[in-house]
Design an enzyme around this catalytic site. Structure first.
Site, PDB file in Angstrom:
ATOM      1  N   ARG A  73     -10.338 -11.350   2.113  1.00 25.19           N
ATOM      2  CA  ARG A  73     -11.223 -12.380   1.557  1.00 25.19           C
ATOM      3  C   ARG A  73     -10.591 -13.759   1.658  1.00 25.19           C
ATOM      4  O   ARG A  73     -11.292 -14.768   1.735  1.00 25.19           O
ATOM      5  CB  ARG A  73     -11.601 -12.016   0.109  1.00 25.19           C
TER       6      ARG A  73
ATOM      7  N   LYS B  29       0.841  -1.203   0.000  1.00 18.52           N
ATOM      8  CA  LYS B  29       0.000   0.000   0.000  1.00 18.52           C
ATOM      9  C   LYS B  29       0.871   1.247   0.000  1.00 18.52           C
ATOM     10  O   LYS B  29       2.002   1.210   0.496  1.00 18.52           O
ATOM     11  CB  LYS B  29      -0.857   0.027   1.278  1.00 18.52           C
TER      12      LYS B  29
HETATM   13  N1  BES Z   1      -8.044  -3.629   4.467  1.00 22.01           N
HETATM   14  C1  BES Z   1      -8.206  -3.248   3.123  1.00 22.01           C
HETATM   15  C2  BES Z   1      -9.494  -2.468   2.880  1.00 22.01           C
HETATM   16  C3  BES Z   1      -9.579  -1.111   3.520  1.00 22.01           C
HETATM   17  C4  BES Z   1      -9.176   0.016   2.825  1.00 22.01           C
HETATM   18  C5  BES Z   1     -10.087  -0.961   4.791  1.00 22.01           C
HETATM   19  C6  BES Z   1      -9.258   1.259   3.416  1.00 22.01           C
HETATM   20  C7  BES Z   1     -10.174   0.284   5.388  1.00 22.01           C
HETATM   21  C8  BES Z   1      -9.764   1.394   4.700  1.00 22.01           C
HETATM   22  C9  BES Z   1      -8.238  -4.496   2.232  1.00 22.01           C
HETATM   23  O1  BES Z   1      -7.478  -5.553   2.668  1.00 22.01           O
HETATM   24  C10 BES Z   1      -7.691  -4.084   0.913  1.00 22.01           C
HETATM   25  O2  BES Z   1      -6.545  -3.761   0.848  1.00 22.01           O
HETATM   26  N2  BES Z   1      -8.529  -4.102  -0.117  1.00 22.01           N
HETATM   27  C11 BES Z   1      -8.110  -3.744  -1.436  1.00 22.01           C
HETATM   28  C12 BES Z   1      -8.595  -4.817  -2.366  1.00 22.01           C
HETATM   29  C13 BES Z   1      -8.053  -4.713  -3.747  1.00 22.01           C
HETATM   30  C14 BES Z   1      -6.580  -4.963  -3.775  1.00 22.01           C
HETATM   31  C15 BES Z   1      -8.772  -5.727  -4.599  1.00 22.01           C
HETATM   32  C16 BES Z   1      -8.735  -2.413  -1.779  1.00 22.01           C
HETATM   33  O3  BES Z   1      -9.875  -2.164  -1.389  1.00 22.01           O
HETATM   34  O4  BES Z   1      -8.068  -1.600  -2.402  1.00 22.01           O
HETATM   35 MN    MN Z   2      -5.476  -5.445   1.990  1.00 24.88          MN
END
Ligand code: BES
Ligand code: MN
Ligand code: ZN
Length: 499
Positions: free
Chosen positions: A347, A273
């Site tokens: 997931r 990230k």
């Molecule tokens: N934990 C994150 C989702 C999230 C984002 C929670 C911001 C709270 C605030 C999750 O694990 C994630 O990274 N999701 C990705 C999925 C994508 C890579 C398909 C996302 O939402 O960008």
């Molecule tokens: Mn994630």
């Protein structure tokens, strides 16, 4: 601290809080207050509009003692959550000089006929107002938290019994909420998967529900392959936490399975990230926290339900051992998964948690909560959690509970058309389509592959709800989202079963 309920509000109080909803005609209430304080009605009327969280202090003398009345604004047609927040905000703002003997009067009421829900919300809010987020500050004195006060709640005679119950519930909720806030607000180095498990074991001992914690070796033996793959890059081993509450008298109305995402920190893994706001990823166990808090509350309230909690807990970290984009992994269910994006880790661990919950416990209802996608935040903002379900009746009940508690949910579709996004060339399915459109929905479709066709499943994407901006902290901080909603949902099932 001691809380009592009576009919009048005794004269030994130092201060009385009078919650007031905003409506056109407040004259009757103001006259009563004017009579007691000797402050002219016009002045009160002029200086206090009963806007949400407005506080107006009136000073007066009674039996040669200096006293206060706090008028506390609740805004127009306040919901339970508004009452809770008004009281929480009141204590937060006043905690430095809060008098020791405090009363809340529901006698000067322009409130709904039965003040029960307001009593619960006000006690919950008052106690939570003392919540101190400065967990790791040195040199704190215990009295900083304004822990020493007596609270008297005055209601009319016919509501004494129900208000006493409500008061106890408000107190119970506040205790659990504060614990859950601490967990969610804790930085990742203070809440490894083992530390999460330790919290649950302690809560289980205290409130009498059973807890099993599976360690890394057991997780391997059980074949929770997706959880293992997410954990690969982490120094801290995973835990798999299973909670089970059954009522002492064995009278069970429903068997409810709850599964929570317990990612103690989400770096994204090798699909790392950006660093801005990455610190908030310490709250990526908000779904797990909701499950922990709900089970603790069910146990405290001794609801006639068999409630099961399943939490796969791990960090998602970066290492040479980390799962790489393109890797193919297994799952507890048996399906193989191509990991396109290691940041779609929630997931993966939920897949194992869901299948495990269904196979081992066969619950009547299966609910999972997860801070799952940024897509859900872009869709609903920070105003509601996304709700995905294959069961209309369940959607109705959960939505109603969300509305009643101010922990809102909004349904999004899970049509099979979305399924093709998860087709992999090399494995049974992939964890991300590569297409950022409808990301919250495709995530839900992924989970659906692992519920063993359970007929009453609901997935809640609470990514935008687990932490929020608030007047209580400069950064976003924990909300405990989901606990009050799930308890309200279960309470609804109980009421429904009454003859
Ligand atoms: N934990 C994150 C989702 C999230 C984002 C929670 C911001 C709270 C605030 C999750 O694990 C994630 O990274 N999701 C990705 C999925 C994508 C890579 C398909 C996302 O939402 O960008
Ligand atoms: Mn994630
Ligand atoms: Zn995550």
């Amino acid at each position: 601290m001691q809380i009592t309920i009576n009919q009048s509000g005794t004269s030994s109080l130092d201060a009385l809080i009078v919650p007031i909803a905003q409506q056109t005609d407040l004259d009757a209430i103001f006259s009563l207050v004017a009579e007691k304080t000797n402050v002219p009605v016009e002045l009160i009327k002029n200086d206090f509009k009963a806007a949400a969280r407005e506080i107006h202090t009136l000073y007066f003398t009674e039996n040669q003692q200096s006293k206060r009345i706090y008028l506390l604004g609740l805004g127009e047609s306040p919901r339970t959550i508004d009452v809770l927040n008004a009281f929480r905000s009141f204590v937060f703002k006043r905690k430095a000089n809060l008098p020791a003997n405090l009363g809340i009067s529901f006698l000067y009421r322009n409130a709904p006929e039965n003040p029960t829900t307001w009593v619960e919300a006000s006690v919950n809010g008052l106690l939570l107002g003392r919540y101190d987020i400065g967990l790791y500050k040195t040199g704190k004195k215990p009295e900083d938290a304004a822990t020493n006060f007596n609270l008297e709640v005055a209601v009319s005679k016919e509501h004494l019994a129900s208000a006493t119950e409500a008061m106890k519930r408000g107190e119970a909720f506040a205790g659990t909420h504060a614990e859950i806030f601490n967990l969610v607000n804790a930085p990742a180095n203070k809440k490894t998967p083992q530390m999460l498990a330790n919290w649950v074991v302690k809560s289980g001992k205290q409130y009498n529900y059973s807890v099993e914690v599976f360690n890394e070796e057991q997780i391997h033996e059980m074949g929770l392959h997706a959880l293992i793959s997410v954990n690969r890059g982490s120094e801290n081993p995973p835990t798999f936490i299973v909670m089970e509450y059954k009522p002492a008298d064995g009278k069970v109305l429903h068997k409810i399975g709850l599964v929570g995402k317990g990612v103690t920190f989400d770096t994204g893994g090798l699909s790392i990230k950006p660093s801005t706001n990455m610190h908030y990823m310490k709250s990526d166990m908000g779904g797990a926290a909701a499950v922990f808090g709900t089970i603790e509350m069910v146990a405290k309230l001794q609801l006639p339900m068999h409630v099961i909690g399943v939490v796969p807990a791990t960090e998602n970290s970066v290492d040479s051992l980390s799962t790489k984009p393109g890797d193919v992994i297994g799952s507890y269910q048996g399906k193989t998964i191509e990991v396109i994006d290691t940041d779609a880790e929630g997931r993966l661990i939920l897949a194992d948690g869901l299948t495990y919950a269904v196979r081992r416990f066969a619950p009547d209802v299966l609910i999972d909560l997860a801070t799952l996608t940024g897509s859900c935040i872009r869709t609903l903002g920070t105003y509601a959690g996304g709700l995905f379900s294959n069961n209309d009746e369940l959607v109705g009940k959960l939505s109603t509970a969300g509305e009643r508690t101010g922990e809102r949910l909004w349904r999004l579709p899970i049509w099979d058309d979305y399924k093709k996004e998860l087709k992999s060339d090399v494995a049974d399915l992939k964890n991300f389509s590569g297409n950022p459109a409808a990301g919250a929905i495709t995530a839900a479709k992924f989970l659906e592959e692992f519920i063993e066709k359970h007929p009453a499943w609901a997935h809640m994407d609470i990514a935008g709800m687990a932490v929020a901006d608030s007047e209580f902290s400069s950064q976003k901080s924990a909300t405990g989202f989901g606990i009050r909603m799930l308890i309200d949902y279960m309470q609804g099932l109980i009421d429904e079963a009454k003859p």
